[in-house]
Design a protein around this motif. Structure first.
Motif, PDB file in Angstrom:
ATOM      1  N   UNK A  86       0.837  -1.204   0.000  1.00  0.00           N
ATOM      2  CA  UNK A  86       0.000   0.000   0.000  1.00  0.00           C
ATOM      3  C   UNK A  86       0.868   1.248   0.000  1.00  0.00           C
ATOM      4  N   UNK A  87       1.945   1.216   0.789  1.00  0.00           N
ATOM      5  CA  UNK A  87       2.870   2.355   0.828  1.00  0.00           C
ATOM      6  C   UNK A  87       3.461   2.605  -0.552  1.00  0.00           C
ATOM      7  N   UNK A  88       3.875   1.539  -1.232  1.00  0.00           N
ATOM      8  CA  UNK A  88       4.475   1.651  -2.566  1.00  0.00           C
ATOM      9  C   UNK A  88       3.502   2.277  -3.551  1.00  0.00           C
ATOM     10  N   UNK A  89       2.271   1.771  -3.552  1.00  0.00           N
ATOM     11  CA  UNK A  89       1.267   2.264  -4.506  1.00  0.00           C
ATOM     12  C   UNK A  89       0.884   3.713  -4.206  1.00  0.00           C
ATOM     13  N   UNK A  90       0.589   4.004  -2.945  1.00  0.00           N
ATOM     14  CA  UNK A  90       0.141   5.359  -2.582  1.00  0.00           C
ATOM     15  C   UNK A  90       1.227   6.398  -2.844  1.00  0.00           C
ATOM     16  N   UNK A  91       2.463   6.077  -2.473  1.00  0.00           N
ATOM     17  CA  UNK A  91       3.530   7.060  -2.631  1.00  0.00           C
ATOM     18  C   UNK A  91       3.795   7.344  -4.113  1.00  0.00           C
ATOM     19  N   UNK A  92       3.924   6.297  -4.931  1.00  0.00           N
ATOM     20  CA  UNK A  92       4.254   6.495  -6.347  1.00  0.00           C
ATOM     21  C   UNK A  92       3.079   7.090  -7.123  1.00  0.00           C
ATOM     22  N   UNK A  93       1.860   6.624  -6.829  1.00  0.00           N
ATOM     23  CA  UNK A  93       0.681   7.193  -7.497  1.00  0.00           C
ATOM     24  C   UNK A  93       0.496   8.646  -7.085  1.00  0.00           C
ATOM     25  N   UNK A  94       0.712   8.948  -5.809  1.00  0.00           N
ATOM     26  CA  UNK A  94       0.621  10.330  -5.340  1.00  0.00           C
ATOM     27  C   UNK A  94       1.600  11.242  -6.056  1.00  0.00           C
ATOM     28  N   UNK A  95       2.825  10.744  -6.260  1.00  0.00           N
ATOM     29  CA  UNK A  95       3.820  11.538  -6.992  1.00  0.00           C
ATOM     30  C   UNK A  95       3.395  11.767  -8.436  1.00  0.00           C
ATOM     31  N   UNK A  96       2.917  10.710  -9.085  1.00  0.00           N
ATOM     32  CA  UNK A  96       2.503  10.825 -10.484  1.00  0.00           C
ATOM     33  C   UNK A  96       1.330  11.802 -10.630  1.00  0.00           C
ATOM     34  N   UNK A  97       0.362  11.719  -9.717  1.00  0.00           N
ATOM     35  CA  UNK A  97      -0.782  12.627  -9.762  1.00  0.00           C
ATOM     36  C   UNK A  97      -0.378  14.063  -9.454  1.00  0.00           C
ATOM     37  N   UNK A  98       0.589  14.225  -8.539  1.00  0.00           N
ATOM     38  CA  UNK A  98       1.106  15.570  -8.267  1.00  0.00           C
ATOM     39  C   UNK A  98       1.674  16.169  -9.551  1.00  0.00           C
ATOM     40  N   UNK A  99       2.432  15.365 -10.288  1.00  0.00           N
ATOM     41  CA  UNK A  99       2.974  15.816 -11.575  1.00  0.00           C
ATOM     42  C   UNK A  99       1.877  16.195 -12.547  1.00  0.00           C
ATOM     43  N   UNK A 100       0.805  15.392 -12.564  1.00  0.00           N
ATOM     44  CA  UNK A 100      -0.308  15.691 -13.480  1.00  0.00           C
ATOM     45  C   UNK A 100      -0.948  17.035 -13.137  1.00  0.00           C
ATOM     46  N   UNK A 101      -1.217  17.278 -11.846  1.00  0.00           N
ATOM     47  CA  UNK A 101      -1.892  18.520 -11.470  1.00  0.00           C
ATOM     48  C   UNK A 101      -0.974  19.739 -11.631  1.00  0.00           C
ATOM     49  N   UNK A 102       0.345  19.532 -11.522  1.00  0.00           N
ATOM     50  CA  UNK A 102       1.269  20.635 -11.834  1.00  0.00           C
ATOM     51  C   UNK A 102       1.188  20.946 -13.327  1.00  0.00           C
ATOM     52  N   UNK A 103       1.164  19.890 -14.143  1.00  0.00           N
ATOM     53  CA  UNK A 103       1.021  20.064 -15.600  1.00  0.00           C
ATOM     54  C   UNK A 103      -0.287  20.785 -15.922  1.00  0.00           C
ATOM     55  N   UNK A 104      -1.386  20.333 -15.290  1.00  0.00           N
ATOM     56  CA  UNK A 104      -2.695  20.948 -15.520  1.00  0.00           C
ATOM     57  C   UNK A 104      -2.680  22.414 -15.092  1.00  0.00           C
ATOM     58  N   UNK A 105      -2.051  22.684 -13.957  1.00  0.00           N
ATOM     59  CA  UNK A 105      -1.966  24.058 -13.475  1.00  0.00           C
ATOM     60  C   UNK A 105      -1.172  24.956 -14.409  1.00  0.00           C
ATOM     61  N   UNK A 106      -0.165  24.385 -15.082  1.00  0.00           N
ATOM     62  CA  UNK A 106       0.598  25.158 -16.059  1.00  0.00           C
ATOM     63  C   UNK A 106      -0.234  25.517 -17.274  1.00  0.00           C
ATOM     64  N   UNK A 107      -1.179  24.625 -17.618  1.00  0.00           N
ATOM     65  CA  UNK A 107      -2.065  24.902 -18.751  1.00  0.00           C
ATOM     66  C   UNK A 107      -3.209  25.837 -18.370  1.00  0.00           C
ATOM     67  N   UNK A 108      -3.548  25.860 -17.086  1.00  0.00           N
ATOM     68  CA  UNK A 108      -4.664  26.690 -16.593  1.00  0.00           C
ATOM     69  C   UNK A 108      -4.176  27.458 -15.355  1.00  0.00           C
ATOM     70  N   UNK A 109      -3.447  28.524 -15.580  1.00  0.00           N
ATOM     71  CA  UNK A 109      -2.847  29.304 -14.487  1.00  0.00           C
ATOM     72  C   UNK A 109      -3.909  29.767 -13.493  1.00  0.00           C
ATOM     73  N   UNK A 110      -3.594  29.601 -12.207  1.00  0.00           N
ATOM     74  CA  UNK A 110      -4.505  30.046 -11.171  1.00  0.00           C
ATOM     75  C   UNK A 110      -5.686  29.122 -10.944  1.00  0.00           C
ATOM     76  N   UNK A 111      -5.644  27.908 -11.492  1.00  0.00           N
ATOM     77  CA  UNK A 111      -6.749  26.969 -11.346  1.00  0.00           C
ATOM     78  C   UNK A 111      -6.808  26.415  -9.917  1.00  0.00           C
ATOM     79  N   UNK A 112      -7.951  26.583  -9.271  1.00  0.00           N
ATOM     80  CA  UNK A 112      -8.152  26.037  -7.925  1.00  0.00           C
ATOM     81  C   UNK A 112      -8.107  24.518  -7.952  1.00  0.00           C
ATOM     82  N   UNK A 113      -8.598  23.927  -9.040  1.00  0.00           N
ATOM     83  CA  UNK A 113      -8.570  22.470  -9.192  1.00  0.00           C
ATOM     84  C   UNK A 113      -7.136  21.947  -9.139  1.00  0.00           C
ATOM     85  N   UNK A 114      -6.225  22.664  -9.795  1.00  0.00           N
ATOM     86  CA  UNK A 114      -4.816  22.245  -9.797  1.00  0.00           C
ATOM     87  C   UNK A 114      -4.238  22.294  -8.389  1.00  0.00           C
ATOM     88  N   UNK A 115      -4.514  23.378  -7.659  1.00  0.00           N
ATOM     89  CA  UNK A 115      -3.974  23.528  -6.301  1.00  0.00           C
ATOM     90  C   UNK A 115      -4.543  22.468  -5.364  1.00  0.00           C
TER      91      UNK A 115
END
Length: 473
Positions: A86-115
């Motif tokens: 569970x630790x392996x899955x949560x940590x790595x998936x959390x990192x990958x999703x963090x990267x996705x929302x940073x990417x999304x935030x770059x495409x939509x500056x100031x997006x509350x969804x990204x934050x």
């Protein structure tokens, strides 16, 4: 099969392969949560929010680390193998999703969804991975290394502390190397989310290998059933409740004081005229943090009462904090106008930073072994997990209280420094940083009093004391 293998049961009964190496793989991965300051500004800039808004992701990660450890301690106790997965899955998936929302935030500056997405991914999902990943190897290590429990847990927890020193230069290089270039020649900041995606894969492999290798000794009998295994409350009641409260409070205070100073470390270093050496000093402080985790815990193995190590940590912290406080070292070590340095005061301030980092790390590595000395090994993962709730609350108070003190006391001034041949300026608040020491000194004194009067000696320590008296008689 050789005689040595026949006796040990081969690699399946090798304590290094089944406990130490998996622990390092898990802790060296999840310990990179402390690299947050390396990329926090890049995240904030890329998604169009202030650094202060982005900082809450780290606070949430530490909070959910402690709370998931507290609430999932019983689950880890029952099945460390599932817990590490569970630790392996949560940590790595959390990192990958963090990267996705940073990417999304770059495409939509100031997006509350990204934050909010970053808060959930880095704070909540990764936080669960942190809590279960932190707990999973600890009991296993103590079972394999029965005679050197402190050394064993210190080794793993040192991996958590050393992760920052190892990963920081790699992350810095990736941030620069993976980013593209804007038409005006500046970095486009895309390296930050690419870094998260790559590291999510790397850490998944490391942690999954650790998960596959991690196992308790074949001879260990895990109590099963309600009638055979007492509840956590029953275990804690075997000693006066003040004993556990004292352990929890001194653990909380040590983390709070550590975070209060460490969160201001970069600016304190600039304040004493070593702005160009911030990176080097940060690396050394990380080494002291990891060294304290290993050194203090190995030292505690030689003591009759493990609580003595906390007394030493708090006495050293009080002494160096008081010296810097009385000499006004942070405030007077460097004259920003003339460029003059008082090298004695500079050395004292650096020594304080290193001692606090070492004591901060040592406090972490000695908690599980101190608890096992008092309450036994039967429910240690669950008890350790509940105790890690102190980390959760300290994560929400330590650096925030320090920031409040710096923001509301003293006054800022601008200093100039040269780094790589380029002149820079920085705003510092010498009085504010000095005032943080009043706060930490008071708490360290309270922690020492708890050590002396509330946390009682173990039976082993009392027996040794009685034997010593009998020998003298």
């Amino acid at each position: 099969m050789s005689e040595a293998k026949a006796q040990s049961g081969g690699w399946r009964q090798n304590k290094w392969i089944r406990a130490a190496i998996p622990a390092l793989l898990l802790h060296c991965s999840i310990g990179t949560v402390y690299c947050w300051s390396i990329f926090s500004q890049e995240i904030a800039t890329h998604i169009g929010f202030s650094k202060g808004a982005a900082e809450w992701a780290f606070s949430f990660a530490i909070f959910f680390l402690g709370m998931s450890a507290a609430f999932l301690g019983n689950f880890v106790e029952k099945d460390i193998h599932k817990a590490s997965l569970i630790a392996t899955i949560c940590f790595s998936v959390g990192m990958a999703l963090t990267g996705f929302f940073i990417y999304y935030g770059g495409q939509h500056k100031g997006s509350t969804l990204a934050l909010v997405g970053i808060y959930v991914s880095y704070g909540f999902i990764m936080g669960i991975g942190l809590g279960t990943g932190y707990l999973s190897p600890v009991k296993t290590l103590m079972l394999w290394f029965k005679d050197r429990k402190g050394l064993a847990t210190g080794l793993a927890v040192a991996g958590f502390g050393a992760a920052k020193a190892i990963a920081s230069p790699i992350m810095t290089s990736m941030l620069n190397g993976l980013s593209g270039t804007n038409p005006d020649g500046t970095s486009d900041g895309t390296g930050v989310y690419k870094m998260f995606w790559i590291l999510a894969g790397v850490y998944f492999v490391m942690m999954f290998v650790g998960h596959l290798l991690l196992a308790k000794p074949a001879g260990w009998h895990e109590p099963q059933g309600k009638g055979e295994k007492p509840s956590i409350i029953q275990v804690l009641k075997t000693k006066p409740i003040g004993n556990y409260i004292g352990i929890w409070l001194m653990f909380y205070i040590n983390i709070t004081c550590g975070l209060a100073l460490i969160s201001q470390e970069k600016m304190i270093v600039k304040c004493i005229g070593l702005a160009a050496s911030v990176g080097i000093i940060s690396t050394f402080s990380a080494i002291f943090n990891a060294g304290g985790r290993l050194g203090f815990s190995a030292w505690a193995d030689t003591m009759k009462d493990r609580n003595t190590i906390y007394k030493l940590i708090f006495i050293l912290s009080i002494a160096f904090t008081a010296i810097v406080m009385v000499t006004q070292g942070i405030k007077t070590a460097y004259d920003g106008e003339t460029g003059d340095k008082n090298m004695l005061l500079v050395i004292l301030v650096i020594a304080l930073i290193m001692i606090v980092n070492a004591g901060y790390g040592g406090g972490f590595s000695n908690v599980p072994t101190l608890l096992s000395d008092h309450y036994g090994m039967g429910s240690i993962s669950a008890i350790h997990g509940i105790t890690l709730s102190a980390w959760a609350f300290a994560g929400l108070t330590g650096n925030q209280v320090a920031s409040f003190i710096v923001s509301h006391t003293g006054s800022t001034k601008v200093i100039e420094y040269v780094e790589n041949g380029v002149k820079h300026t920085a705003e510092v608040n010498p009085d504010g940083y000095q005032n943080v020491l009043y706060f930490t000194l008071a708490l360290y004194v309270v922690a020492l009093l708890l050590c002396l009067f509330l946390v009682r000696p173990t039976e082993k320590a009392l027996e040794a004391k009685r034997a010593k008296k009998a020998a003298k008689a």
